[in-house]
Design a protein around this motif. Sequence first.
Motif, short mmCIF file in Angstrom:
data_model
loop_
_atom_site.label_atom_id
_atom_site.label_comp_id
_atom_site.label_asym_id
_atom_site.label_seq_id
_atom_site.Cartn_x
_atom_site.Cartn_y
_atom_site.Cartn_z
N THR A 233 16.19 12.71 46.83
CA THR A 233 17.32 13.21 46.06
C THR A 233 16.80 13.39 44.63
O THR A 233 15.58 13.31 44.40
CB THR A 233 18.53 12.26 46.14
OG1 THR A 233 19.66 12.90 45.52
CG2 THR A 233 18.27 10.92 45.47
N THR A 234 17.67 13.65 43.70
CA THR A 234 17.25 13.73 42.30
C THR A 234 18.14 12.84 41.44
O THR A 234 19.30 12.59 41.77
CB THR A 234 17.31 15.18 41.76
OG1 THR A 234 18.63 15.70 41.94
CG2 THR A 234 16.31 16.07 42.48
N ARG B 76 18.82 12.48 37.20
CA ARG B 76 18.55 13.00 35.86
C ARG B 76 17.45 14.05 35.87
O ARG B 76 16.56 14.10 35.02
CB ARG B 76 18.21 11.86 34.90
CG ARG B 76 19.38 10.90 34.68
CD ARG B 76 19.02 9.70 33.82
NE ARG B 76 20.15 8.78 33.75
CZ ARG B 76 20.09 7.54 33.27
NH1 ARG B 76 18.93 7.07 32.82
NH2 ARG B 76 21.16 6.77 33.25
N GLY B 77 17.49 14.90 36.91
CA GLY B 77 16.60 16.04 37.00
C GLY B 77 15.22 15.75 37.57
O GLY B 77 14.39 16.66 37.66
N ARG B 78 14.97 14.51 37.98
CA ARG B 78 13.66 14.17 38.55
C ARG B 78 13.83 13.64 39.97
O ARG B 78 14.88 13.10 40.33
CB ARG B 78 12.96 13.12 37.68
CG ARG B 78 12.76 13.56 36.23
CD ARG B 78 11.66 12.78 35.57
NE ARG B 78 10.34 13.17 36.07
CZ ARG B 78 9.22 12.55 35.72
NH1 ARG B 78 9.24 11.51 34.90
NH2 ARG B 78 8.06 12.95 36.21
N GLU C 178 10.30 9.13 40.50
CA GLU C 178 9.13 10.01 40.49
C GLU C 178 8.03 9.43 39.60
O GLU C 178 8.26 9.05 38.45
CB GLU C 178 9.54 11.39 39.98
CG GLU C 178 8.44 12.44 40.07
CD GLU C 178 8.93 13.83 39.69
OE1 GLU C 178 8.07 14.71 39.53
OE2 GLU C 178 10.15 14.03 39.55
N GLU D 265 27.60 9.20 37.07
CA GLU D 265 26.43 10.07 37.23
C GLU D 265 26.35 10.53 38.69
O GLU D 265 26.72 9.80 39.61
CB GLU D 265 25.15 9.34 36.84
CG GLU D 265 24.98 9.16 35.35
CD GLU D 265 23.56 8.76 34.97
OE1 GLU D 265 22.73 9.68 34.76
OE2 GLU D 265 23.29 7.55 34.88
N LYS E 173 22.03 16.51 41.67
CA LYS E 173 22.51 17.68 40.90
C LYS E 173 21.34 18.59 40.53
O LYS E 173 20.28 18.10 40.18
CB LYS E 173 23.22 17.22 39.62
CG LYS E 173 24.62 16.69 39.86
CD LYS E 173 25.30 16.32 38.57
CE LYS E 173 25.66 17.53 37.74
NZ LYS E 173 26.45 17.19 36.54
#
Length: 305
Positions: free
Chosen positions: A230-231, A233-235, A281, A301, A305
């Motif tokens: 999954t991701t 905060r964009g990572r 990551e 959160e 996304k």
Amino acid sequence: MGKVKIVLAGSGKFGIPSFDRVCRAFDVIGVITQKDKPKGRGYRLSPTPVAIWAENKGLRVWKLSSIREFSPVGDLLLIIDCGFIIPRDIIEAYPQGVIALHPSLLPKYRGPDPIRRVLLSGETETGVTTFFVTDRVDAGDIILQEKVRIGERCSYGELFSILAEKGAELVEKTLDLIRLGNVIRKPQSDEEATYAPKLRKEDRFINWSQSSVYIDRLIRALSPEPGALTTFRGRLLKVFESEPVIKGCNGLPGEVVDIKEEGIMVCTGEGALLIKKLQPEGKRVMFATEFCCGYKPLRGEVLGK
């Protein structure tokens, strides 16, 4: 019948318990495996697990790019997780046949990824099968089968180990039957067959709109490697351990709704999921408590996304 001279063919770890047993009880004349391949960040050539095992045993090893490079020797070829499709001329060259071990109850879950697929499907039972290889994938006559119950919280790694050991016992029984000339062949029913294709990277991504029960199955099917994705905060974020919570959840799919000592509670399309072990990551695998101390996820959160 005299001693059966056996050639082993395999690449992955699944076949090693079987090959160990065969070496102790039968006349093994060599091992076929895939050629060394570049791995890791430095892309250094690395031998297959079976090549390492065979060389440590002092066995003759044929490292091949294609099975067509091999000139058949011996009476019987035993293949387990070898990565090659055996052509008809090689099958016909073995007087005692080409035998394989498959980690499912054939004809169910033919193909390369049966262990992950049975977990994804929510099966409560699977097993191991020995069969005669034909030029159709996993479709030859069955020799022996043994059923294995799947534990409610069983992961891929746990089921892999159980089936590898059960398979080793079945392979030894199978070769004993062949040595004594007591094999009874049972044709497979194509009408009952299902297929287990390999999971691709895109299949590893969690769809938070699915139920918590299904997402938990996906996580267990990909643990301890390569991990469900999954991701955050964009990572990228890998998830390795979870627990489904069946009760309703007020929030968007993927939304963090609670942070507990046991883990991070995330809403799904049906119920909630408690994430217990994960890997950010570029970092190591860690428990959710350690992740929360370092990354401080907030209620509200949304993952993925």
